[in-house]
Design a protein around this motif. Structure first.
Motif, PDB file in Angstrom:
ATOM      1  N   ILE A  59       0.761  -1.306  -0.126  1.00  0.00           N
ATOM      2  CA  ILE A  59      -0.126  -0.002  -0.168  1.00  0.00           C
ATOM      3  C   ILE A  59       0.707   1.388   0.020  1.00  0.00           C
ATOM      4  O   ILE A  59       0.726   2.107  -0.533  1.00  0.00           O
ATOM      5  CB  ILE A  59      -0.955   0.052   1.377  1.00  0.00           C
ATOM      6  CG1 ILE A  59      -1.845  -1.116   1.339  1.00  0.00           C
ATOM      7  CG2 ILE A  59      -1.719   1.327   1.267  1.00  0.00           C
ATOM      8  CD1 ILE A  59      -2.975  -1.182   0.349  1.00  0.00           C
ATOM      9  N   GLN A  60       1.938   1.034   0.720  1.00  0.00           N
ATOM     10  CA  GLN A  60       2.961   2.250   0.605  1.00  0.00           C
ATOM     11  C   GLN A  60       3.277   2.385  -0.717  1.00  0.00           C
ATOM     12  O   GLN A  60       3.621   3.412  -1.220  1.00  0.00           O
ATOM     13  CB  GLN A  60       4.059   1.968   1.487  1.00  0.00           C
ATOM     14  CG  GLN A  60       5.019   3.261   1.746  1.00  0.00           C
ATOM     15  CD  GLN A  60       6.209   2.685   2.508  1.00  0.00           C
ATOM     16  OE1 GLN A  60       6.289   1.490   3.096  1.00  0.00           O
ATOM     17  NE2 GLN A  60       6.933   3.648   2.742  1.00  0.00           N
ATOM     18  N   THR A  61       3.609   1.303  -1.502  1.00  0.00           N
ATOM     19  CA  THR A  61       4.177   1.438  -2.632  1.00  0.00           C
ATOM     20  C   THR A  61       3.200   2.140  -3.829  1.00  0.00           C
ATOM     21  O   THR A  61       3.392   3.052  -4.442  1.00  0.00           O
ATOM     22  CB  THR A  61       4.403   0.103  -3.390  1.00  0.00           C
ATOM     23  OG1 THR A  61       5.256  -0.685  -2.406  1.00  0.00           O
ATOM     24  CG2 THR A  61       5.313   0.166  -4.954  1.00  0.00           C
ATOM     25  N   PHE A  62       1.878   1.906  -3.076  1.00  0.00           N
ATOM     26  CA  PHE A  62       0.786   2.133  -4.088  1.00  0.00           C
ATOM     27  C   PHE A  62       0.666   3.957  -3.619  1.00  0.00           C
ATOM     28  O   PHE A  62       0.467   4.557  -4.759  1.00  0.00           O
ATOM     29  CB  PHE A  62      -0.613   1.569  -3.783  1.00  0.00           C
ATOM     30  CG  PHE A  62      -1.731   2.251  -4.433  1.00  0.00           C
ATOM     31  CD1 PHE A  62      -1.731   1.951  -5.997  1.00  0.00           C
ATOM     32  CD2 PHE A  62      -2.548   2.853  -3.852  1.00  0.00           C
ATOM     33  CE1 PHE A  62      -3.008   2.468  -6.409  1.00  0.00           C
ATOM     34  CE2 PHE A  62      -3.745   3.451  -4.509  1.00  0.00           C
ATOM     35  CZ  PHE A  62      -3.816   3.279  -5.745  1.00  0.00           C
ATOM     36  N   LEU A  83      -4.817  -1.733 -11.055  1.00  0.00           N
ATOM     37  CA  LEU A  83      -3.840  -2.001  -9.716  1.00  0.00           C
ATOM     38  C   LEU A  83      -4.288  -2.043  -8.495  1.00  0.00           C
ATOM     39  O   LEU A  83      -4.310  -2.652  -7.555  1.00  0.00           O
ATOM     40  CB  LEU A  83      -2.694  -1.043  -9.706  1.00  0.00           C
ATOM     41  CG  LEU A  83      -1.477  -1.025  -8.650  1.00  0.00           C
ATOM     42  CD1 LEU A  83      -0.782  -2.131  -8.759  1.00  0.00           C
ATOM     43  CD2 LEU A  83      -0.706   0.198  -8.740  1.00  0.00           C
ATOM     44  N   PHE A  84      -5.278  -0.856  -8.196  1.00  0.00           N
ATOM     45  CA  PHE A  84      -6.051  -0.744  -6.882  1.00  0.00           C
ATOM     46  C   PHE A  84      -6.898  -2.155  -6.712  1.00  0.00           C
ATOM     47  O   PHE A  84      -6.656  -2.490  -5.628  1.00  0.00           O
ATOM     48  CB  PHE A  84      -6.967   0.492  -6.946  1.00  0.00           C
ATOM     49  CG  PHE A  84      -7.516   1.041  -5.688  1.00  0.00           C
ATOM     50  CD1 PHE A  84      -7.407   0.079  -4.546  1.00  0.00           C
ATOM     51  CD2 PHE A  84      -7.693   2.195  -5.595  1.00  0.00           C
ATOM     52  CE1 PHE A  84      -7.931   0.663  -3.315  1.00  0.00           C
ATOM     53  CE2 PHE A  84      -8.290   2.719  -4.312  1.00  0.00           C
ATOM     54  CZ  PHE A  84      -8.334   1.845  -3.313  1.00  0.00           C
ATOM     55  N   LEU A  85      -7.570  -2.547  -7.866  1.00  0.00           N
ATOM     56  CA  LEU A  85      -8.411  -3.537  -7.660  1.00  0.00           C
ATOM     57  C   LEU A  85      -7.592  -4.943  -6.987  1.00  0.00           C
ATOM     58  O   LEU A  85      -8.008  -5.507  -6.419  1.00  0.00           O
ATOM     59  CB  LEU A  85      -9.291  -3.795  -9.030  1.00  0.00           C
ATOM     60  CG  LEU A  85     -10.608  -4.657  -8.720  1.00  0.00           C
ATOM     61  CD1 LEU A  85     -11.431  -4.136  -7.768  1.00  0.00           C
ATOM     62  CD2 LEU A  85     -11.242  -4.456 -10.043  1.00  0.00           C
ATOM     63  N   GLY A  86      -6.476  -4.909  -7.864  1.00  0.00           N
ATOM     64  CA  GLY A  86      -5.547  -5.962  -7.823  1.00  0.00           C
ATOM     65  C   GLY A  86      -5.202  -6.206  -6.205  1.00  0.00           C
ATOM     66  O   GLY A  86      -5.074  -6.901  -5.487  1.00  0.00           O
ATOM     67  N   LEU A  87      -4.642  -4.878  -5.706  1.00  0.00           N
ATOM     68  CA  LEU A  87      -4.205  -4.836  -4.583  1.00  0.00           C
ATOM     69  C   LEU A  87      -5.222  -5.265  -3.276  1.00  0.00           C
ATOM     70  O   LEU A  87      -4.943  -5.739  -2.326  1.00  0.00           O
ATOM     71  CB  LEU A  87      -3.712  -3.157  -4.149  1.00  0.00           C
ATOM     72  CG  LEU A  87      -2.338  -2.816  -4.774  1.00  0.00           C
ATOM     73  CD1 LEU A  87      -2.262  -1.187  -4.200  1.00  0.00           C
ATOM     74  CD2 LEU A  87      -1.578  -3.798  -4.269  1.00  0.00           C
ATOM     75  N   ALA A  88      -6.520  -4.679  -3.698  1.00  0.00           N
ATOM     76  CA  ALA A  88      -7.442  -5.003  -2.622  1.00  0.00           C
ATOM     77  C   ALA A  88      -7.972  -6.448  -2.654  1.00  0.00           C
ATOM     78  O   ALA A  88      -7.982  -6.831  -1.448  1.00  0.00           O
ATOM     79  CB  ALA A  88      -9.057  -4.291  -3.153  1.00  0.00           C
ATOM     80  N   GLY A 104      -1.676  -1.802 -13.882  1.00  0.00           N
ATOM     81  CA  GLY A 104      -1.113  -0.718 -13.453  1.00  0.00           C
ATOM     82  C   GLY A 104       0.267  -0.540 -14.056  1.00  0.00           C
ATOM     83  O   GLY A 104       0.710   0.614 -14.295  1.00  0.00           O
ATOM     84  N   ILE A 105       0.830  -1.615 -14.214  1.00  0.00           N
ATOM     85  CA  ILE A 105       2.362  -1.518 -14.530  1.00  0.00           C
ATOM     86  C   ILE A 105       2.374  -1.154 -16.072  1.00  0.00           C
ATOM     87  O   ILE A 105       3.245  -0.311 -16.548  1.00  0.00           O
ATOM     88  CB  ILE A 105       2.969  -2.821 -14.456  1.00  0.00           C
ATOM     89  CG1 ILE A 105       3.135  -3.313 -13.076  1.00  0.00           C
ATOM     90  CG2 ILE A 105       4.153  -2.892 -15.334  1.00  0.00           C
ATOM     91  CD1 ILE A 105       3.442  -4.608 -12.829  1.00  0.00           C
ATOM     92  N   VAL A 106       1.346  -1.321 -16.807  1.00  0.00           N
ATOM     93  CA  VAL A 106       1.172  -1.287 -18.111  1.00  0.00           C
ATOM     94  C   VAL A 106       1.083   0.309 -18.403  1.00  0.00           C
ATOM     95  O   VAL A 106       1.510   0.954 -19.096  1.00  0.00           O
ATOM     96  CB  VAL A 106      -0.158  -1.874 -18.804  1.00  0.00           C
ATOM     97  CG1 VAL A 106      -0.538  -1.312 -20.201  1.00  0.00           C
ATOM     98  CG2 VAL A 106       0.346  -3.568 -19.077  1.00  0.00           C
ATOM     99  N   TYR A 139       9.817  -1.541 -12.069  1.00  0.00           N
ATOM    100  CA  TYR A 139      10.407  -1.971 -10.884  1.00  0.00           C
ATOM    101  C   TYR A 139       9.450  -2.757 -10.161  1.00  0.00           C
ATOM    102  O   TYR A 139       9.682  -3.990  -9.234  1.00  0.00           O
ATOM    103  CB  TYR A 139      10.696  -0.692  -9.931  1.00  0.00           C
ATOM    104  CG  TYR A 139      11.053  -0.912  -8.618  1.00  0.00           C
ATOM    105  CD1 TYR A 139      12.426  -1.679  -8.324  1.00  0.00           C
ATOM    106  CD2 TYR A 139      10.306  -0.811  -7.433  1.00  0.00           C
ATOM    107  CE1 TYR A 139      12.827  -1.847  -7.129  1.00  0.00           C
ATOM    108  CE2 TYR A 139      10.651  -1.171  -6.178  1.00  0.00           C
ATOM    109  CZ  TYR A 139      11.977  -1.569  -5.831  1.00  0.00           C
ATOM    110  OH  TYR A 139      12.452  -1.790  -4.659  1.00  0.00           O
ATOM    111  N   LEU A 140       8.188  -2.248 -10.221  1.00  0.00           N
ATOM    112  CA  LEU A 140       7.035  -3.145  -9.462  1.00  0.00           C
ATOM    113  C   LEU A 140       7.053  -4.710  -9.843  1.00  0.00           C
ATOM    114  O   LEU A 140       6.716  -5.633  -9.116  1.00  0.00           O
ATOM    115  CB  LEU A 140       5.549  -2.629  -9.677  1.00  0.00           C
ATOM    116  CG  LEU A 140       4.599  -3.027  -8.761  1.00  0.00           C
ATOM    117  CD1 LEU A 140       4.768  -2.948  -7.397  1.00  0.00           C
ATOM    118  CD2 LEU A 140       3.481  -2.529  -9.182  1.00  0.00           C
TER     119      LEU A 140
END
Lengths: 493, 640, 501, 103
Positions: free
Chosen positions: B135-138, B179-184, B234-236, B273-274
């Motif tokens: 989350i910090q990364t985000f 990305l957000f959805l993935g993180l969740a 997100g990476i894309v 990097y991610l």
């Protein structure tokens, strides 16, 4: 200090009342004195709410700073004020917006006395709702907060002010029409003949067939004020018409009354109904988020954009509540706070711009960043908060709500997150068209905010940043109360 | 100083600059610049200190930051070989860019804001690098997006800059949606910790992946696949891969040093990097890794194609970045732990070098057009020419140059069974890279002053040139030149640091060793010679036509010049879909909802008129009415 | 003084006042003397009028004090035809207060000729006397006679204005409508009398509950109709808008406020004495909802402020009736509370009407006045007279049920009472009605506070008295709204005592 | 016809109805007033009859009747005087001329 501790809430409530009395006593011609007294009173109530925040004990979910006084025992009415973690942020929010709102209107010249008198009445109502723990008083303050709004908008407003003010008032009172039977019904059908919220929520009443009706009435009645879809159209119109500080109070605080009501009365007293209706609430909330964002995208008036963005952001609050999880409810309360500060910031920026350019047409504005770097920066900061940029308070709120939503309803969560993209679209569109781009000749000589007028904006921005950097300040205060509520909800069938 | 203090210093120092700027220091530009440079140096020192003193086992320090009963979010630093190496690149490049900007931005009135946001940019990127919690990364990731928005739109009085900034933000935001959805989803499926809360500490995620804790189904698919694909979005977006790449060329609207930073070590590098950071998660699903490879290889060729024909120097470099980022992703997605990352490091060096050189060229030529630069400046600027030569050679993949060394590792990784198609695409991409790199160098350095430019300046270049024309030369110029020369020297040596890098990552140096005798190297050199030779034939040799061979294929050339029409596609999405949704929402709001609500009000008013019409004025009618109502009431009562 | 006089103290005071006023009204000097110059005659009449005004004011105050003094009295009078109890005494205080404020407001009323002003005071007192007797009447005969005393005074007062033309029409309609309804009510009473064989209300109540036949219900309903007429609830309201609009402001104020409280009290008393049947729950409830819906809707279409107040009064009567429909002591207390609040709020509204009327028209060349008051005439009131604007705001917001006024608490109590009897949906309808009502109240408020003053409109000098009235009544309304416990227990006790006896 | 309560009630009801219809249908104001008087008379018959046949104390009903007669007299006085003012203002005493106030 001990005296203050045991009367802190009443003192906070009395601040605007005293302010009202002071305003009434000072002759109308002495505007300076009126403004000064308003600033002092609002400053004191802001300071008291900060004191309250600081002295709040986050380790318990019980009500704190309670004061009780028998009122009308036969009718089940008791004067009870008290706060827990859920109302604490709201009190602080009100204090901050009140104070900054007064400062923002420092340059007001038209009917100053009445303006501040009505503002004081409004704020007294708002404070009252957040600290009342008795339904009679809660509703009394709730209604009290609505009516001054009418005059504030109708007298000092701009675009279509009379229409907007009337629409707003009627909408909210139509909500009250539902609240009357619902609130009184709570007391009647619980069989307790009391309006004491704590007693009502502890009673675990079996509502039978009336439960559905009462809960829906509560949800819709309060929800109108929170701008739930499709009962939201009063809100943007009202925002647009209202003068700056009233927009700040309206979007910043008044709309919170609605969601707070749903939380405090609906969820706390009728958890099992909340469990039943959560999907509906979530669905409407997602409508709010997406639909509000899309409508905002299509607006041509700066204030309408922000007005609809509020519709969208209040959707986040309702979605958070509907998840009924610790993260969701914490996020929702956090969002109420963050959104309050954020929209106040938005409107205070737009207010300055409108005061000088006399237009809010996005297409007519442009290049303001060069002319008014401060006002523009204020708007951009608020805008960034609006689209969930980290390090600003609303980021945390949205993060928590969305994670909780994805957990409960993945599709709803995904759609809500998509709303963030649309939010980014409408905020950046405005920033690009109105603030960036070549400087327009029309606005070349417009003054930027002076140091004094920048103060309230700086305070608001600082609050956003503070809670953006240190969300634990907020979440720790909430935790115990939220957990208690979640446990009640989870225990409900 | 302990590692955590170094970490705090590294991330915090530049942030302090930004905060102080906001708090009013910004009114004194000199102070802000000095502060900014100091903090940049401090941060750079911090990155070095952490890289050097990194313990074998890595290091992690976290503190809970936001916690509810079900989730907790931490802030902290997590030092591994990967993060310290990346930090090193970021910190160093940032310092260099700040130094260069000292010259480049010397006369800009909004200098203070520039340096402050640049500091924020660095701080955010360093936070991405060292973050201990995803989350910090985000958070940092979003801040990177924000600061790049502010920097791309730095000259916000230019409509094109404002537009480009918005585009960059929105497109990356679009990716962040996934990305957000993935993180969740990842958060929700993480194993529950002792306190009952879940978190997203990176170390725990990697552990969970290793222990196969994340195996399970989500929406009918493997969890790794779903989460991986979402994160990949997100990476894309961030790393400007197809189809979310078109913001990057437009991002040239920002000042050139910003481009240098943005293209080399920050922003776009964050995506790669991610991927490197969570590589095990992506590799755990073959679908995800194949999709990543597919996107990357397609983007590599596609972007290189555009770079081959674009007339604008910075835009060529931008498309080249997109292409090179794809190479990195290919290496990582193909499973190599070091290949893609190594390329990231070398690319950071030479791309930064190229941009800084480009800055000098453009500044001297008052134009961004390659031909124009060649005509007006050519090889007369020695530092810039050196930078261009070294950078272009590296980019083209001249053996022993940095770019060659790292790209070779990627190609070697791809040169395995199962990846044939991707390998050939990569080779094709290499050849095209050689072509446009050579073209760029040749057009500028082997210019014929008499040649007439066929290309008109793009609007934005003109305005940037306007800005540059304020330059006073002297000290500012020499600072810029020195930076370029220094970086050129560094870049020259960068290719040989592969073993050290592998060692630092805790990997076998073999992984980056190049088997000079292999067919792979042969093929790569062939690709270089083919591409470079063709470009030399078209532009370099004496008497060249100075027209690309593609001009023989106007249809393709036009498409390439238009960037594969991707902008048009996105405009279509924006004009048709988004605008359509907006209009329909507006329609519903005004016509359906608001009108029906006003209708209720109007209904009540008509009801009022109707009710008042009972008051007809006729007394006997009143009396009859009263009696009638009484009678009805009585009948009803009886009937009940 | 013996107990009997003490019990009858307020009525006696009022009777005395009426006598004094009667002598002023018909006394020496009132009749025309051909030889006297017109000018000096006019001056003499004005002197007499002012004397009458002052006497009435003092007398009203005295009556109020007497009513307060007599509050603790209880017991029967006149051989059981009349009964004094806490309930009746409290109502008498309210009525006396209403009369007192009405007289206060009517001082130097412009829309009446000087010669008629003592008569105005006389009939106001007499009507109040009728109502006071109404709430103590224990017997059909005394009830009927009291009702008619209260009514006939008003029949005379309504045309007593120098307004032009229309008031005659309103007066006749009011009179004939009233006479017809009272004849119908009397017919009902005669049947009740026949059913019970006695004219004593308690005995009738006993007989009724023993045998609630259709005839009994019909008779009861017809009887109540006589009171409904005074309360002006739908469908007995038709006279109200015309009368409010065309009669002099002072009389309209009395009819709108004090007279209505008297009607409520009379109705309450009938119910309290047991003259109620279960069927009344539906009947009163339906009438209440009809009344409020009709009143609110019709008010939406009004352009004249007084006419609007009349329709709003129809609606307000509906709210009160809703409370009565609950047939429950808590509801009766709530209804009394609401009636008190209503009286105070109406006073505030009519204070504005009267003060505005004073400056707005003056007297026309032909000696007539325009007694109507278009809403537009309120434009810019905030700048013309902040005091009146404030009074209007409190009054309107109170009527709209906005806190912190007593209008809000009163509605809450009423709704709670009816909901406790199972009227959930009734409360909903009442709530929706309230929303409609807010619209037209706000339209008026908008005129006063938002619309700028018309060209040529000058500031209105408000003397000390209206200010004091604004402040005292306004503050009272607010204090009562926030702290209803000041009077609620008394009302509850009064009601319970009545039921218990 | 036998002297029963029923027959008196029949008479009074008929009288009441006649009065009522007079009020509802006649155009002349004075005629309407007379209609009201007829209604009151019907009530008086009722009262006296009830007192005679059902009442405990016949005097009770008769007193009531006397009061009603008194009120009826007052009614006539007040009514006629109002009719007089109407006539002065409108020059007619038809109810059709009293339709100006409406809405």
């Amino acid at each position: 200090m001990a005296w203050l501790d045991s009367h802190l809430l009443t003192s906070i409530l009395l601040c605007p009342v005293i302010g009202l009395a002071l305003t009434a006593l000072i002759p109308a011609s002495r505007t300076g004195a009126i403004k000064l007294s308003a600033a002092i009173v609002s400053g004191i109530s802001c300071a008291l709410s900060i004191l309250l925040w600081q002295r709040f004990d986050p380790s318990t979910s019980r009500l704190q700073f309670t004061e009780r006084m028998e009122w009308l025992p036969d009718l089940g009415i008791t004067y009870i004020v008290g706060i827990d973690g859920l109302s604490l942020p709201m009190v602080l929010l009100t204090g901050i917006v009140f104070f900054t709102g007064v400062l923002t209107m420092w340059e007001l010249e038209n009917r100053v006395k009445e303006y501040f008198a009505f503002t004081m009445a409004l704020v007294a109502g708002v404070f009252g709702v957040f600290i009342s723990q008795d339904l009679f008083f809660l509703f009394l303050f709730y209604e009290l907060a609505v009516l001054p709004m009418y005059l504030l908008i109708a007298i000092w407003g701009s675009t279509r002010r009379e229409y907007a003010a009337m629409k707003l008032t009627l909408f909210l009172l139509a909500g009250s029409a539902l609240l009357f039977p619902a609130l009184i019904g709570l007391s009647h059908y619980s069989g307790l003949n009391t309006f004491d919220l704590t007693l009502l929520s502890d009673a675990n009443t079996d509502w039978g067939g009336m439960g559905i009706i009462i809960f829906l009435f509560l949800y819709l009645g309060f929800g109108v004020l929170a701008g739930i879809f499709p009962f939201h159209t009063w809100s943007p119109v009202g925002h647009v018409a209202a003068p700056t500080a009233v927009s700040m109070l309206h979007a910043g605080v008044l709309m919170k009354l609605g969601s707070y009501g749903v939380l405090r009365v609906g969820m706390q007293v009728m958890p099992e109904e909340m469990v039943r209706w959560a999907p509906l609430i979530a669905a409407l909330a997602v409508c709010n988020i997406l639909y509000g964002a899309f409508v905002a995208l299509g607006q041509t008036d700066l204030k309408y954009v922000i007005g609809y963005s509020s519709v969208s952001h209040m959707g986040v609050v309702m979605l958070g509540l509907a998840t009924m999880s610790a993260a969701g409810i914490s996020g929702a309360v956090f969002q109420m706070f963050a959104h309050g500060i954020m929209t106040a910031l938005f409107f205070s920026s737009i207010g300055h711009i409108y005061d000088h350019t006399h237009t809010r047409e996005i297409s007519r504005l442009g290049g303001l960043f060069t002319t008014m770097p401060r006002a523009s920066t204020v708007f951009i900061i608020a805008g960034m908060a609006g689209i969930g940029v980290p390090c600003l308070a609303s980021f945390w709120a949205e993060l928590l709500v969305f994670i909780a939503a994805v957990k409960k309803w993945p599709l709803a969560g995904a759609l809500a997150i998509f709303g963030l993209v649309v939010s980014a679209l409408f905020v950046l569109r405005v920033v690009q068209r109105s603030f960036f781009g070549p400087e327009r000749d029309d606005w070349k000589d417009m003054p930027d905010m002076g140091n004094f007028m920048a103060t309230p904006r700086v305070i608001l921005a600082a609050v956003l940043l503070l809670f953006g950097f240190a969300p634990f300040l907020m979440l720790d205060q909430l935790a115990a109360s939220v957990d208690a509520l979640v446990q009640v909800l989870e225990a409900s069938p | 100083m302990s590692l955590s203090q170094w970490g705090l210093l590294t991330i915090g120092a530049p942030l302090v600059t930004f905060v102080l700027f906001l708090l009013g220091v910004g009114r004194r530009p000199t102070l802000t610049v000095a502060l900014s440079l100091t903090t940049a140096a401090l941060a750079c020192a911090g990155t070095w200190a952490m890289a050097i003193t990194l313990p074998e086992a890595g290091y992690q320090a976290t503190t809970p930051w936001a916690a509810t009963a079900d989730f907790s979010i931490h802030l902290g630093i997590r030092l591994t070989g990967l993060s310290t190496a990346m930090g090193l690149v970021v910190g160093t490049i940032h310092l260099l860019v700040q130094l260069y900007s000292l010259g480049y931005m010397a006369t800009d009135p909004a200098q203070a804001r520039y340096f402050a946001v640049l500091s924020l940019f660095a701080s955010a990127m360093l936070s991405v690098v060292y973050a201990a919690d995803l989350i910090q990364t985000f958070i940092a990731w979003e801040l990177v997006g924000l600061s790049s928005y502010l920097l791309i739109g730095f000259w916000n009085f230019k409509p094109s800059a404002a537009q480009a900034a918005k585009k960059a933000f929105i497109m990356t935001r679009f990716g962040d949606l996934g990305l957000f959805l993935g993180l969740a989803l990842l958060m929700l499926n993480m194993p529950v910790e002792a306190g009952g809360a879940r978190n997203l500490l990176i170390a725990l995620i990697l552990e969970a992946v290793a222990n196969n804790d994340l195996a399970g189904n989500l929406f009918g698919y493997d969890q790794h696949t779903v989460i991986g694909l979402l994160l990949l979005c997100g990476i894309v977006g961030k790393s400007a891969q197809f189809p979310l790449h078109s913001w990057l060329p437009d991002a040239m609207e920002g000042p050139t040093p910003v481009s240098a930073l943005l293209h080399s070590a920050t922003m776009v590098a964050a995506g790669v990097y991610l991927f490197a950071l969570l590589q095990p998660l992506f590799l755990a699903s073959s679908i995800t890794s194949t999709v990543a490879l597919g996107i990357a290889s397609f983007t590599a060729v596609m972007a290189a194609g555009v770079a081959m024909v674009n007339p604008d120097m910075k835009r060529v470099l931008a498309w080249s970045s997109i292409s090179q980022l794809s190479f990195m992703l290919m290496g990582l997605a193909a499973g190599s732990e070091v290949a893609g990352f190594f390329h990231l490091v070398t690319h950071a060096g030479f791309k930064c070098l190229l941009f800084l050189s480009a800055g000098i060229f453009i500044h001297l030529a008052h134009s961004g057009d390659l031909t124009e630069i060649g005509r007006k400046v050519g090889s007369r600027s020695r530092a810039a020419s050196l930078g261009l030569l070294v950078g272009a050679a590296s980019l083209a993949g001249v053996p022993a140059m940095a770019g060659f060394m790292s790209k070779e590792v990627i190609l070697a990784q791809l040169h395995q069974p199962g990846y044939e198609g991707f390998y050939w695409l990569a080779l094709l991409g290499s050849a095209m890279t050689a072509y446009y790199a050579t073209r760029m160098a040749a057009v500028i350095l082997r210019s014929d002053s008499a040649a007439v430019s066929h290309h008109r300046d793009t609007e934005q270049t003109k305005q940037e040139v306007d800005h540059d024309s304020n330059h006073q030369g002297g000290l500012a110029d020499s600072i810029m030149a020195m930076t370029v020369v220094g970086l050129a020297l560094v870049t020259l040596g960068l290719g040989w640091l592969g073993p050290q890098l592998a060692g630092h990552l805790g990997l076998d140096a073999e992984l980056v060793a190049i088997d000079w005798d292999s067919m792979g190297v042969g093929l790569a050199v062939t690709a270089l010679l083919a591409g470079g030779g063709l470009a030399w034939y078209d532009y370099g040799r004496t008497g060249a036509y100075r027209e690309g061979f593609l001009s023989g294929l106007p249809a393709i050339e036009a498409m390439l010049k238009d960037g594969w029409h991707m902008d048009r596609c996105w405009r279509w999405v924006s004009d048709k879909i988004i605008a359509g949704l907006t209009l329909s929402a507006l329609f519903i709001d005004r016509r359906a909802i608001d009108r029906s609500i006003d209708g209720v009000a109007d209904g009540a008013r008509s009801g009022g008129v109707l009710a008042a019409s009972l008051q007809s004025g006729r007394l006997q009618w009143y009396l009859s009415l009263t009696l009638a109502v009484l009678a009805v009431a009585l009948i009803l009562l009886e009937w009940k | 003084m013996s107990g009997i006089y003490l019990r009858f103290l307020p009525e006696l005071g009022l009777l005395g006042l009426a006598l004094v006023l009667f002598f002023i009204a018909v006394g020496p000097g009132q009749e025309a003397d051909e030889r006297e110059p017109a000018d000096s005659r006019r001056k003499r009449l004005i002197r007499a009028a002012i004397a009458g005004d002052r006497v009435a004011l003092v007398g009203g105050g005295v009556v109020l004090i007497l009513a307060i003094l007599a509050v603790r009295q209880a017991g029967p009078l006149f051989f059981g035809a009349y009964r004094v109890a806490l309930f009746s005494q409290v109502i008498k205080i309210i009525l006396a207060a209403g009369l007192f404020f009405n007289i206060w407001l009517a001082q130097e009323a412009q829309s009446l000729a000087p010669r008629e002003r003592p008569e105005l005071m006389l009939f106001l007192s007499l009507s109040t006397l009728g109502m006071m007797m109404l709430v103590s009447a224990d017997e059909l005969i005394s009830f009927y006679v009291a009702l008619e005393i209260a009514a006939y005074s008003l029949y005379i007062l309504v045309p007593l204005t120098r307004g032009h033309g229309d008031h005659n029409e309103a007066a006749f309609k009011y009179f004939l409508y009233g006479a017809a309804t009272s004849a119908v009510a009397l017919f009902g009473m005669s049947i009740l009398f026949g059913l019970a064989g006695s004219s004593s209300i308690p005995q009738i109540a006993t007989a009724l509950s023993a045998n609630p036949s259709t005839l009994a219900v019909t008779a009861l309903l017809l009887t109540l109709g006589g009171v409904f007429f005074k309360l002006a609830v739908f469908p007995f309201h038709f006279w109200a808008p015309d009368v409010y609009q065309t009669t002099s402001h002072s009389v309209a104020a009395f009819i709108a406020g004090t007279s209505k409280v008297g009607a409520v009290a009379a109705l309450l008393r009938l119910l309290l004495m047991g003259l109620s049947l279960d069927q009344l729950y539906w009947l009163l409830g339906a009438l209440a909802l009809l009344s409020m819906s009709y009143g609110n809707l019709a008010a939406l279409a009004q352009r004249d402020f007084k006419r609007l107040l009349a329709y709003s009064g129809v609606a307000q009567g509906g709210y009160i009736l809703l409370g009565l429909a609950a047939l429950d002591s808590a509801a009766y207390a709530a209804a009394s509370y609401y009636a008190i609040a209503y009286l105070a709020l109406m006073l505030l509204c009519f204070l504005v009407v009267i003060e505005l009327g004073r400056t707005r028209h003056g007297v026309r060349a032909d000696g007539s006045t325009d007694n109507s008051l278009p809403i537009d005439a309120l434009g810019g009131l905030y700048s013309r007279s902040p005091w009146l604007a404030l009074a209007l705001m409190i009054g309107l917001l109170g009527l709209a049920g906005v806190p912190p006024t007593a209008g809000f608490s009163g509605k809450w109590f009423l709704f709670k009472a009816i909901l406790d009897q199972g009227g959930f949906w009734w409360v909903l309808i009442a709530g929706i009605n309230n929303t409609i009502a807010v619209y037209y109240y706000l339209v008026v408020l908008k005129a006063a506070y938002v619309t700028p003053a018309a060209d040529g409109a000058t500031a209105i000098e408000t003397s000390l008295w209206p200010r004091a009235l604004t402040l005292s009544v306004g503050l009272g309304v607010v204090v009562l709204g926030i702290a209803p416990q000041i009077i609620m227990p008394t009302l509850q006790a009064a009601v319970s005592a009545m039921i218990g006896s | 016809m036998a002297e029963t309560l029923g027959s008196y009630l029949l008479l009074s009801s008929a009288l009441f109805a006649v009065g009522l219809f007079g009020v509802l249908l006649r155009r002349n104001l004075v005629a309407m007033l007379i209609g009201v008087e007829l209604m009151l008379n019907a009530v008086i018959i009722n009262l006296v009859a009830f007192a005679r046949f059902a009442g405990a104390d016949p005097g009770n009903g008769q007193v009531f009747a006397l009061f009603v007669i008194g009120v009826a007299a007052a009614e006539a006085a007040v009514g006629l005087s109002i009719i007089l003012t109407v006539f002065k203002a409108r020059g007619a005493i038809s109810v059709d001329r009293l339709e100006e106030l409406s809405g």
